[in-house]
Design a protein around this motif. Structure first.
Motif, PDB file in Angstrom:
ATOM      1  N   ALA A   1       3.607   2.798   8.151  1.00  0.00           N
ATOM      2  CA  ALA A   1       4.261   1.999   9.193  1.00  0.00           C
ATOM      3  C   ALA A   1       3.369   1.867  10.422  1.00  0.00           C
ATOM      4  O   ALA A   1       3.292   0.794  11.034  1.00  0.00           O
ATOM      5  CB  ALA A   1       5.608   2.626   9.562  1.00  0.00           C
TER       6      ALA A   1
ATOM      7  N   ALA B   1       9.960   6.841  11.435  1.00  0.00           N
ATOM      8  CA  ALA B   1       9.397   5.794  10.580  1.00  0.00           C
ATOM      9  C   ALA B   1      10.376   4.647  10.394  1.00  0.00           C
ATOM     10  O   ALA B   1       9.975   3.476  10.359  1.00  0.00           O
ATOM     11  CB  ALA B   1       9.021   6.383   9.217  1.00  0.00           C
TER      12      ALA B   1
ATOM     13  N   ALA C   1       9.461   0.920  11.379  1.00  0.00           N
ATOM     14  CA  ALA C   1       9.519  -0.123  10.349  1.00  0.00           C
ATOM     15  C   ALA C   1      10.415  -1.276  10.787  1.00  0.00           C
ATOM     16  O   ALA C   1      10.099  -2.446  10.547  1.00  0.00           O
ATOM     17  CB  ALA C   1      10.022   0.469   9.034  1.00  0.00           C
TER      18      ALA C   1
ATOM     19  N   GLY D   1      -1.463   0.852   5.161  1.00  0.00           N
ATOM     20  CA  GLY D   1      -0.663   0.045   6.078  1.00  0.00           C
ATOM     21  C   GLY D   1      -1.465  -1.096   6.668  1.00  0.00           C
ATOM     22  O   GLY D   1      -0.977  -2.229   6.785  1.00  0.00           O
TER      23      GLY D   1
END
Length: 390
Positions: free
Chosen positions: A23, A94, A98, A288
């Motif tokens: 993320a 997270a 996100a 990511g």
């Protein structure tokens, strides 16, 4: 021997950490460093995403230890995070990050992770680490003023008709070169320690580290000046790409700790060395950056394109310096805060540059809300789990 259930809990915590790293790589650390270069047409979107992933991985491995240990052991006193606490804290942070990545809301990673770790730590019965909180708060509060102020001053210098651009950019490059020579890397020091390029070379030469740093600065000045005389446009583009690379490297060093820091109290129980965990966090950042960052880079580049190369340079220099200060002192810091502040500062140097005060206010409120929400959610979720299990 480690019990199967305990090992499974650790594996779940590690997966949560990997998700957090993804993320972060898809968000601020993967998108902001090269957005300026993309906006200035110095590099393509896909190539920027590829390069920033590699540099973020390198920064995580070579400079990630300080912030990682701070997040894992210095945000709460009297207790050590358990595997369950790490899972709750990581998934809470997270999840919020996100949401920010996919909805476009400015969720600051450092704020969410700090709030989440403090929340589960307090739920465990730990004591607030007030001294560390004051250190963190000082950097968070000063960042907009210092970063924005440096970006403003730099942008005004580059726009000034009284200072030829080849002199201004060469001197700025020299300052960056001196900073690169004095920042520490894990590979240059003895086992378990870090050292700078200047210190490593100074130990083998009959001169001190400060002399080595000065020589590095002069070399950068000479190379930039020659390039700006012979091919100013290409040299300016290369300097901008170099700054983007340094910011991407610094992002890896400062942001990986936000992902893997909560695992630190668990490493001794499972005989996992910190360098291996740093590499794992770096891989998460890299994935990511490769999978999620290109979309964010393209979106941010539209904002950066209005800055132009000079204001982009002015924004990236303080971003690099502040990120390295955070790495040196082991302070979790938001890359969104660093870069947004620098953009605003360089924007005001051009008479406002389209800076929206209303958007600034909403961004600051989102940062504060991220901290408070992460703390409250992680505290509440862990308390509820503790009650159910008990």
């Amino acid at each position: 021997m480690v019990a199967t259930g305990t090992l499974l809990t650790f594996v779940v915590a590690a997966l949560a950490s990997l998700f957090m790293a993804w993320a972060i790589g898809a968000g601020s650390s993967g998108s902001t460093p090269f957005a300026a270069a993309v906006g200035a047409n110095a590099i393509s979107v896909m190539r920027a995403g590829f390069v920033v992933g590699l540099l973020g991985f390198a920064g995580a491995v070579l400079q990630g230890a300080n912030v990682t240990e701070a997040v894992g052991t210095q945000l709460i006193g009297g207790v050590s995070l358990t595997a369950t606490a790490a899972i709750v804290g990581l998934l809470t942070a997270a999840g919020l990050v996100a949401v920010g990545v996919f909805t476009g809301y400015p969720i600051a990673t450092a704020f969410t992770v700090t709030g989440a770790v403090v929340g589960v730590g307090l739920a465990l019965g730990g004591d607030p680490a007030w001294a560390k909180y004051r250190q963190i708060a000082t950097l968070w509060v000063l960042t907009p003023f210092v970063g924005g102020g440096i970006a403003y001053t730099t942008a005004r210098l580059l726009r000034s008709p009284r200072v030829p651009e080849r002199y201004a950019i060469s001197v700025l490059g020299g300052l960056v070169g001196a900073l690169v020579a004095t920042i520490e890397f894990s590979l240059l020091g003895p086992a378990g320690e870090s050292a700078s390029i200047a210190a490593a070379l100074g130990a083998d030469l009959p001169v001190g580290a400060s002399v080595v740093a000065a020589v590095c600065a002069l070399l950068v000045v000479a190379v930039l000046y020659r390039g700006l005389v012979t091919d100013p446009e290409a040299t300016q583009r290369r300097f901008l790409l170099s700054l983007g690379g340094l910011v991407a490297f610094s992002a890896g060093g400062s942001q990986v700790g936000l992902a893997i820091g909560p695992l630190v109290p668990l490493l001794d129980d499972f005989a996992v060395p910190l360098p291996a965990v740093l590499a794992g966090g770096g891989i998460g950042l890299l994935l990511g950056s490769w999978t999620g960052a290109p979309r964010m880079i393209k979106a941010l580049a539209q904002d950066y394109s209005s800055l132009g190369p000079r204001r982009s340079i002015a924004a990236l220099i303080p971003s690099f310096a502040i990120a390295q200060a955070a790495v040196a002192f082991g302070i979790p810091v938001s890359f969104n805060e660093i870069v947004v502040s620098a953009i605003i500062g360089s924007g005001y140097a051009a008479g406002g540059g389209g800076v929206s005060r209303r958007k600034m206010l909403y961004t600051v409120l989102a940062w504060i809300g991220s901290l408070v929400l992460a703390l409250a959610l992680s505290y509440g979720i862990f308390t509820a789990i503790d009650v159910v299990v008990a």
